[in-house]
Design an enzyme around this catalytic site. Structure first.
Site, PDB file in Angstrom:
ATOM      1  N   TRP A 359       0.817  -1.211   0.000  1.00 24.79           N
ATOM      2  CA  TRP A 359       0.000   0.000   0.000  1.00 24.79           C
ATOM      3  C   TRP A 359       0.855   1.266   0.000  1.00 24.79           C
ATOM      4  O   TRP A 359       0.506   2.256  -0.626  1.00 24.79           O
ATOM      5  CB  TRP A 359      -0.913  -0.008   1.234  1.00 24.79           C
ATOM      6  CG  TRP A 359      -1.728   1.237   1.381  1.00 24.79           C
ATOM      7  CD1 TRP A 359      -2.904   1.535   0.754  1.00 24.79           C
ATOM      8  CD2 TRP A 359      -1.435   2.371   2.216  1.00 24.79           C
ATOM      9  NE1 TRP A 359      -3.357   2.773   1.146  1.00 24.79           N
ATOM     10  CE2 TRP A 359      -2.477   3.302   2.034  1.00 24.79           C
ATOM     11  CE3 TRP A 359      -0.396   2.682   3.088  1.00 24.79           C
ATOM     12  CZ2 TRP A 359      -2.508   4.524   2.704  1.00 24.79           C
ATOM     13  CZ3 TRP A 359      -0.422   3.894   3.759  1.00 24.79           C
ATOM     14  CH2 TRP A 359      -1.469   4.798   3.561  1.00 24.79           C
ATOM     15  N   HIS A 360       1.990   1.215   0.661  1.00 21.38           N
ATOM     16  CA  HIS A 360       2.806   2.421   0.782  1.00 21.38           C
ATOM     17  C   HIS A 360       3.437   2.858  -0.532  1.00 21.38           C
ATOM     18  O   HIS A 360       3.739   4.046  -0.702  1.00 21.38           O
ATOM     19  CB  HIS A 360       3.898   2.217   1.844  1.00 21.38           C
ATOM     20  CG  HIS A 360       3.451   2.570   3.223  1.00 21.38           C
ATOM     21  ND1 HIS A 360       2.789   1.686   4.038  1.00 21.38           N
ATOM     22  CD2 HIS A 360       3.560   3.716   3.936  1.00 21.38           C
ATOM     23  CE1 HIS A 360       2.514   2.276   5.198  1.00 21.38           C
ATOM     24  NE2 HIS A 360       2.967   3.500   5.157  1.00 21.38           N
ATOM     25  N   GLY A 361       3.676   1.959  -1.440  1.00 27.47           N
ATOM     26  CA  GLY A 361       4.281   2.406  -2.691  1.00 27.47           C
ATOM     27  C   GLY A 361       4.522   1.282  -3.670  1.00 27.47           C
ATOM     28  O   GLY A 361       4.614   0.103  -3.289  1.00 27.47           O
TER      29      GLY A 361
END
Length: 507
Positions: A359-361
């Site tokens: 989700w973060h990147g």
């Protein structure tokens, strides 16, 4: 449009607030002013993607109605007529329980299909904008490794705040499916999605946590304004005076070839970023919470002194609490939580933080960061937590922070090669730089101030019986005066230096 830009501070923000105060006598009018302002705020930065969000909002509303209209066993049929049409939360007494192994009837299956449609529709938006390029890049590399023709890599701009928007919209659909909330009125749901204080980078707000506030739409008073604006000023100070200065130091070192760096430079880079990401993201959360409070809304806290944590488990209870809560309620529990044996519990913890990394990147370093944190959460459960509890709190805090800093180095690095080189240097006190980095003194001073703030937070834990709220009221005038001076200094710095977007805008 950034919260600390002149356009927002001197035009948009004051104009919206004055309209809200002087033309918002009725609840409906206040809601209309906030919705229009929020759409303009987001459309200013994302004039195309805002229409995609409108389309997905319409899909959510339709799917939620279909879920609620299907025969089900979660909400008593006799109480359907008493649902809160405005999207209010239903009390637990309204739910029937059904054995987990009971067969699904056709109504259950229909509800599940509608939920799947809504979730897939939202995830499709996230995958297209955030991961298409990443997936294509890896497919291209795979094909070329097989000596096959590559593919064109699409260039798709990542809309600001897309991850936060999608997560909140999925929350609403799942809550309707679970019977936690009734379908929302379109107007209030649109306000929930677009509400501009939290729109770009959270906190991630669950619909049932704020639905009642949107229904009541109470008018803000002077106490709300003072408390909210003070919190907003604190966020601006964190961002412009601390985070942006620390960002310059981190960028300076991370941009260098690791082979030219030494032990000192590697640790300086790691510490700069460790403090940068905390003050940057918590600064945004302060601004969001403060702005919402100025309009009469109470958003949940997103940080609770994470760098005083005495274990990785404790750290994730304190860092980005809205994301941790979301993962727990909408991923960890549906996977079975800790109800299916120890091995499954460990797997669920690990898979949740793998998902957090994704989700973060869209990069393998983020995936590795998620795997890394998930592994330490499992180790906490296995034995590490018991070992840390035997240590003095300050020493457990030091051990935890070393684990966190290693993780942040992996998070910030542009590649595994850079991360590996920097971490190797951090483990070699004898390593010297072949081309030392001339770090400006102001960066070092700000890093020391950031460290001192975190140490002060650690020290404050020794005064648990002290009533900080009373002390804050007693010294409110002096503290707000000092904060105002720092706020003006922050604005002056912001106008003089190039704007640096919030780190989490990329997520």
């Amino acid at each position: 449009m950034l919260f600390y830009e002149p356009l927002f501070l001197f035009l948009f923000g004051p104009a919206v607030y004055l309209l809200y105060l002087f033309f918002g006598a009725a609840k409906a009018r206040r809601a209309l002013i906030l919705l229009c302002a929020s759409v303009i705020f987001y459309g200013w930065s994302e004039p195309v993607f805002v229409f995609v969000v409108f389309g997905s909002v319409a899909l959510d509303l339709y799917v939620a109605r279909k879920i609620a209209a299907s025969p089900d066993s979660l909400i008593l049929r006799s109480e359907r007529s008493s649902r809160l049409e405005g999207g209010g939360r239903l009390s637990p007494s309204r739910f029937e329980t059904r054995p987990s192994d009971a067969p699904q009837d056709e109504g259950d299956k229909a509800r599940a299909r509608w939920l799947a449609l809504g979730v897939v529709g939202n995830l499709a938006i996230l995958i297209y904008y955030k991961y298409t390029g990443f997936l294509a890049l890896n497919l291209d590399a795979f094909l070329k490794a097989l000596t096959l023709p590559g593919i064109n890599i699409p260039q798709i701009a990542l809309p600001i705040g897309v991850s936060f928007i999608v997560f909140e919209k999925i929350t609403y659909l799942v809550d309707v499916y679970r019977g936690v909330t009734a379908p929302a009125r379109p107007f209030l749901y649109g306000l929930y999605v677009f509400f501009f204080p939290k729109l770009l980078a959270g906190p991630i707000i669950k619909y049932h946590d704020i639905a009642r506030q949107f229904e009541e739409m109470r008018h803000a008073d002077m106490a709300d304004f003072v408390a909210g604006f003070s919190r907003f000023m604190l966020g601006v100070v964190k961002k412009l005076l601390l985070a942006d200065t620390l960002a310059s130091g981190a960028d300076m070192i991370f941009a260098r070839d690791p082979s030219t760096l030494g032990f000192t430079e590697a640790w300086a880079a790691a510490m700069f970023f460790t403090f940068q990401i905390y003050f940057d993201f918590s600064g945004y959360s302060d601004m969001a919470i403060g702005l919402a409070r100025m309009f009469g809304f109470r958003l949940l806290e997103n940080f609770n002194m994470p760098y005083v944590a005495t274990s990785i488990t404790d750290f994730w209870r304190r860092w980005h609490m809205s994301l941790t809560s979301w993962i727990r309620e909408y991923l960890y529990f549906p996977l079975g939580g800790n109800q299916r044996g120890e091995a499954r519990t460990y797997f669920n913890l690990w898979i949740c933080f793998l998902a957090s990394g994704v989700w973060h990147g869209a990069a393998w370093t983020y995936v590795a960061w998620g795997v890394y944190n998930g592994a330490f959460l499992v180790l906490d459960r296995l034995f590490l937590l018991r070992r840390l509890e035997r240590l003095p709190d300050w020493l457990a805090n030091v051990v935890t922070m070393i684990v966190v800093i290693v993780g942040w180095t992996l998070f910030r690095a542009t590649s595994f090669a850079q991360a590996g080189a920097l971490l190797a240097l951090m483990a070699q006190p004898w390593a010297t730089a072949s081309a030392p980095v001339a770090i400006p003194e102001e960066y070092v001073v700000v890093a020391l101030i950031a460290a001192a703030i975190c140490v002060a937070q650690r020290v404050s834990l020794f005064f648990e019986g002290f009533d900080w709220a009373i002390a804050a009221q007693r010294f409110a005038l002096a503290s707000n005066g000092a904060l105002s001076i720092l706020f003006i200094a922050a604005l002056a710095k912001g106008l003089a230096d190039p704007f640096k977007p919030f780190i989490y805008f990329r997520f």
